[in-house]
Design a protein around this motif. Structure first.
Motif, PDB file in Angstrom:
ATOM      1  N   ALA A   1       6.108  13.286  -3.037  1.00  0.00           N
ATOM      2  CA  ALA A   1       6.891  13.206  -4.270  1.00  0.00           C
ATOM      3  C   ALA A   1       8.061  12.237  -4.128  1.00  0.00           C
ATOM      4  N   LYS A   2       8.745  12.287  -2.978  1.00  0.00           N
ATOM      5  CA  LYS A   2       9.921  11.447  -2.772  1.00  0.00           C
ATOM      6  C   LYS A   2       9.588   9.958  -2.822  1.00  0.00           C
ATOM      7  N   TYR A   3       8.475   9.578  -2.193  1.00  0.00           N
ATOM      8  CA  TYR A   3       8.127   8.160  -2.093  1.00  0.00           C
ATOM      9  C   TYR A   3       7.042   7.733  -3.081  1.00  0.00           C
ATOM     10  N   GLU A   4       6.648   8.650  -3.968  1.00  0.00           N
ATOM     11  CA  GLU A   4       5.654   8.358  -5.002  1.00  0.00           C
ATOM     12  C   GLU A   4       4.374   7.778  -4.382  1.00  0.00           C
ATOM     13  N   LEU A   5       3.740   8.568  -3.517  1.00  0.00           N
ATOM     14  CA  LEU A   5       2.607   8.108  -2.725  1.00  0.00           C
ATOM     15  C   LEU A   5       1.262   8.385  -3.373  1.00  0.00           C
ATOM     16  N   ASN A   6       1.264   9.076  -4.503  1.00  0.00           N
ATOM     17  CA  ASN A   6       0.034   9.314  -5.277  1.00  0.00           C
ATOM     18  C   ASN A   6      -1.041  10.073  -4.502  1.00  0.00           C
ATOM     19  N   GLY A   7      -0.621  10.851  -3.519  1.00  0.00           N
ATOM     20  CA  GLY A   7      -1.582  11.661  -2.774  1.00  0.00           C
ATOM     21  C   GLY A   7      -2.389  10.900  -1.745  1.00  0.00           C
ATOM     22  N   ASN A   8      -2.021   9.657  -1.460  1.00  0.00           N
ATOM     23  CA  ASN A   8      -2.745   8.861  -0.458  1.00  0.00           C
ATOM     24  C   ASN A   8      -2.290   9.246   0.946  1.00  0.00           C
ATOM     25  N   ARG A   9      -3.245   9.633   1.800  1.00  0.00           N
ATOM     26  CA  ARG A   9      -2.878  10.073   3.146  1.00  0.00           C
ATOM     27  C   ARG A   9      -3.807   9.493   4.203  1.00  0.00           C
ATOM     28  N   VAL A  10      -3.187   9.064   5.308  1.00  0.00           N
ATOM     29  CA  VAL A  10      -3.911   8.573   6.474  1.00  0.00           C
ATOM     30  C   VAL A  10      -3.554   9.480   7.637  1.00  0.00           C
ATOM     31  N   TYR A  11      -4.545  10.121   8.215  1.00  0.00           N
ATOM     32  CA  TYR A  11      -4.346  11.031   9.350  1.00  0.00           C
ATOM     33  C   TYR A  11      -4.801  10.299  10.612  1.00  0.00           C
ATOM     34  N   TYR A  12      -3.861  10.024  11.502  1.00  0.00           N
ATOM     35  CA  TYR A  12      -4.178   9.277  12.720  1.00  0.00           C
ATOM     36  C   TYR A  12      -4.155  10.245  13.896  1.00  0.00           C
ATOM     37  N   LEU A  13      -5.328  10.440  14.530  1.00  0.00           N
ATOM     38  CA  LEU A  13      -5.430  11.372  15.651  1.00  0.00           C
ATOM     39  C   LEU A  13      -5.269  10.607  16.960  1.00  0.00           C
ATOM     40  N   ALA A  14      -4.024  10.399  17.360  1.00  0.00           N
ATOM     41  CA  ALA A  14      -3.712   9.692  18.605  1.00  0.00           C
ATOM     42  C   ALA A  14      -3.617  10.705  19.738  1.00  0.00           C
TER      43      ALA A  14
ATOM     44  N   GLN B   1       0.841  -1.187   0.000  1.00  0.00           N
ATOM     45  CA  GLN B   1       0.000   0.000   0.000  1.00  0.00           C
ATOM     46  C   GLN B   1       0.883   1.246   0.000  1.00  0.00           C
ATOM     47  N   ARG B   2       0.540   2.204  -0.865  1.00  0.00           N
ATOM     48  CA  ARG B   2       1.241   3.481  -0.886  1.00  0.00           C
ATOM     49  C   ARG B   2       0.461   4.478  -0.043  1.00  0.00           C
ATOM     50  N   ALA B   3       1.128   5.097   0.918  1.00  0.00           N
ATOM     51  CA  ALA B   3       0.428   6.088   1.734  1.00  0.00           C
ATOM     52  C   ALA B   3       1.404   6.852   2.609  1.00  0.00           C
ATOM     53  N   LEU B   4       1.007   8.074   2.928  1.00  0.00           N
ATOM     54  CA  LEU B   4       1.687   8.888   3.926  1.00  0.00           C
ATOM     55  C   LEU B   4       0.836   8.864   5.189  1.00  0.00           C
ATOM     56  N   PHE B   5       1.441   8.459   6.303  1.00  0.00           N
ATOM     57  CA  PHE B   5       0.779   8.493   7.600  1.00  0.00           C
ATOM     58  C   PHE B   5       1.196   9.771   8.321  1.00  0.00           C
ATOM     59  N   ILE B   6       0.226  10.547   8.769  1.00  0.00           N
ATOM     60  CA  ILE B   6       0.511  11.702   9.616  1.00  0.00           C
ATOM     61  C   ILE B   6      -0.103  11.413  10.970  1.00  0.00           C
ATOM     62  N   ILE B   7       0.763  11.201  11.965  1.00  0.00           N
ATOM     63  CA  ILE B   7       0.300  10.785  13.288  1.00  0.00           C
ATOM     64  C   ILE B   7       0.370  11.973  14.239  1.00  0.00           C
ATOM     65  N   PHE B   8      -0.785  12.493  14.603  1.00  0.00           N
ATOM     66  CA  PHE B   8      -0.869  13.565  15.595  1.00  0.00           C
ATOM     67  C   PHE B   8      -0.830  12.906  16.970  1.00  0.00           C
ATOM     68  N   GLY B   9       0.148  13.331  17.785  1.00  0.00           N
ATOM     69  CA  GLY B   9       0.399  12.639  19.046  1.00  0.00           C
ATOM     70  C   GLY B   9       1.504  11.612  18.852  1.00  0.00           C
ATOM     71  N   GLY B  10       2.437  11.933  17.981  1.00  0.00           N
ATOM     72  CA  GLY B  10       3.492  10.992  17.624  1.00  0.00           C
ATOM     73  C   GLY B  10       4.457  10.673  18.752  1.00  0.00           C
ATOM     74  N   THR B  11       4.469  11.470  19.820  1.00  0.00           N
ATOM     75  CA  THR B  11       5.356  11.186  20.954  1.00  0.00           C
ATOM     76  C   THR B  11       4.622  10.479  22.085  1.00  0.00           C
TER      77      THR B  11
ATOM     78  N   ASN C   1      -5.916  13.998  -5.537  1.00  0.00           N
ATOM     79  CA  ASN C   1      -5.570  12.906  -6.453  1.00  0.00           C
ATOM     80  C   ASN C   1      -5.370  11.571  -5.762  1.00  0.00           C
ATOM     81  N   GLY C   2      -5.618  11.501  -4.454  1.00  0.00           N
ATOM     82  CA  GLY C   2      -5.478  10.239  -3.728  1.00  0.00           C
ATOM     83  C   GLY C   2      -6.547  10.133  -2.665  1.00  0.00           C
ATOM     84  N   PHE C   3      -6.446   9.132  -1.790  1.00  0.00           N
ATOM     85  CA  PHE C   3      -7.444   9.015  -0.719  1.00  0.00           C
ATOM     86  C   PHE C   3      -6.992   9.785   0.517  1.00  0.00           C
ATOM     87  N   ASN C   4      -7.981  10.253   1.285  1.00  0.00           N
ATOM     88  CA  ASN C   4      -7.758  10.921   2.570  1.00  0.00           C
ATOM     89  C   ASN C   4      -8.597  10.198   3.606  1.00  0.00           C
ATOM     90  N   ARG C   5      -7.950   9.583   4.604  1.00  0.00           N
ATOM     91  CA  ARG C   5      -8.661   8.807   5.612  1.00  0.00           C
ATOM     92  C   ARG C   5      -8.253   9.250   7.006  1.00  0.00           C
TER      93      ARG C   5
END
Length: 497
Positions: free
Chosen positions: A108-121, A3-13, A143-147
């Motif tokens: 762009a670097k990882y060719e993720l096609n705009g797929n993003r997962v936002y995790y609100l921890a 799966q191609r995706a960027l994870f943005i984890i709020f509360g990463g620490t 251009n990708g999914f937003n979850r």
């Protein structure tokens, strides 16, 4: 399939990210579900560097019950190299500009096609703020999914849950919102549908004509431990009944879906919860009991009120037991008894399906001192720590005479089988990546569960409880037993017998 995706984890620490999210992502990486086309941004207020973040991730992997040496392997370090840290204030709109710049760069670097997962921890009070800024500052891609993945507690009652949902749904559509209930990620919970609808011998008996009652037990042997501060604001009713137990009850009482997929399953679960009888305040007082643990018999364990961080006059419930009535056509009138509590005799999560006894006992005139007599047939579903099933049957037992005694047909997953089962968070993160909402809670499920629980809370808030009312190491207050004995029944699970 990776799966191609960027994870943005709020509360990463935070603790959740450390204990659950980072190890789960690593397991997905090990198994090839994540390969080279993924990246993770961890955000929080702390001023960490990327290098420090990598070490935290490696430590999280090591602390997940793995050999410490493994954190030095090429695979683990390669995995950690996909992680980036961004110091971030969720209330500051300008910080989202920096976050967007980093996200676009990694896309762009990882060719993720705009797929993003936002995790609100993070705490739910931040959900609306983060969601609105993600939209306003153009972090949502076209251009990708937003979850959006969000954790419980999802509100404190129906009113606050609706306000929270409204704040999130202003930026994300319902099909983009993934509400995690980790119980839905457990293998035995997901197996309930297979058991009910995949076996004719079971499905033909799963109805009001054959089932006398259903019992759901979520028992914990530990106290509140370090969660005392949270528990003072929540209690067992909000912490366990509104989410985990109601989700289990919906799976046990729902009608058969035409197809096993997210849409059909959701509709049947919502229908099942809507068909649970909504009590009046007086009915709630009669059908639900609460408890709070005191010291154990030897006074070696502290009472809840003596735990650090609790009120010495606390009215918070650490135990809940109650009777729910299903009005789904198949199970019309069948009672579902539920209970959950801290500091009980044994840790277990299990479901007991008690079948009606035979209409006529033809063996009643057989005299034998060794005979126990006809017992209820009981199907037990073990969720944790054991996983498996037991079916109690009556049979002739022994040599001379005609003894009627129960036997138990048992199946338990072996340690080797259990080791292959994905962790709940690993499974659910993978489902979210695939866009599969089968094992996530829909807003209609959450809202109905709150309405059912709010009446109970209203009933309890109208009067003070006489706490503590059960000893540590027991199975809860005597009123919980009387819920069943008043109906001519008993709890199947009782390790103190």
């Amino acid at each position: 399939m990776d799966q191609r995706a960027l994870f943005i984890i709020f509360g990463g620490t935070g603790d959740l990210a450390y204990r659950k999210l980072y190890p789960s992502l690593f397991r997905l990486y090990e198994k090839g579900y994540l390969k080279e086309n993924f990246a993770v941004i961890g955000t929080a207020r702390r001023p960490w560097s990327d290098d420090h973040f990598h070490e935290v991730v490696l430590n999280a992997i090591a602390d997940d019950g793995r050999d410490v040496e493994r954190t030095n392997t090429e695979l683990a370090r390669k995995f950690a190299s996909h992680f980036y840290y961004q110091s971030h204030n969720v209330d500051d709109a300008e910080h989202y500009v920096n976050l967007k710049n980093l996200a676009d760069k990694l896309d762009a670097k990882y060719e993720l096609n705009g797929n993003r997962v936002y995790y609100l921890a993070m705490a739910p009070r931040f959900f609306g703020t983060i969601s609105s800024h993600l939209k306003d500052q153009n972090l949502l891609t076209e251009n990708g999914f937003n979850r959006l993945i969000i954790e419980k507690p999802f509100g404190r009652d129906y009113k606050t849950a609706k306000e929270l949902n409204d704040s999130v749904s202003g930026s994300f559509a319902e099909d983009q919102i993934f509400r995690i209930d980790h119980y839905l990620g457990k293998e035995p919970i997901q197996s309930i549908a297979a058991l009910r609808f995949g076996n004719q011998i079971i499905s033909s008996l799963w109805n009001k004509e054959h089932i006398d009652n259903i019992q759901v037990t979520l028992a914990e042997s530990l106290g509140v431990e370090e969660r005392a501060g949270y528990y003072e604001t929540a209690g067992a009713l909000r912490d366990m009944v509104q989410n985990h137990i109601m989700q289990i009850v919906s799976l046990l009482t729902m009608e058969k879906p035409d197809v096993y997929d997210a849409s059909h399953l959701r509709d049947k679960k919502v229908e099942a919860l809507n068909n649970i009888q909504l009590y009046s305040v007086d009915e709630a007082k009669k059908n639900f009991v609460r408890g709070q643990y005191g010291e154990d018999a030897n006074q070696t364990q502290a009472s809840y009120r003596d735990e650090e961080g609790t009120d010495e006059h606390s009215q918070i419930d650490t135990f809940v037991a109650g009777k729910l009535i299903s009005h789904n056509p198949t199970l019309e009138g069948v009672p579902v008894y539920v209970r959950t509590g801290k500091r009980l005799a044994k840790k277990t999560t299990q479901i007991n399906v008690v079948f009606k006894n035979v209409d006529t006992d033809i063996f009643h005139n057989v005299e034998d001192n060794d005979a126990i007599g006809l017992q209820d047939n009981v199907l037990t579903i073990y969720i944790e720590p054991e996983m498996g099933y037991t079916l109690k049957l009556n049979t002739k037992y022994g040599n001379q005479g005609y003894n009627i005694n129960p036997v138990h047909l048992r199946y338990r997953k072996t340690p080797e089988e259990k080791a292959k089962i994905p962790d709940a968070y690993e499974r659910l993160i993978h489902d979210a990546l695939r866009g599969d909402k089968t094992n996530f809670a829909h807003w209609h499920e959450v809202s109905r569960a709150w309405k059912l629980v709010d009446v109970i809370r209203e009933a309890w808030d109208s009067e003070d409880a006489n706490f503590p009312n059960y000893e540590s190491g027991s199975m809860g207050p005597k009123d919980a037993d009387e819920l069943l004995t008043n109906d001519g029944r008993n709890w199947v699970f009782n390790p103190l017998k």
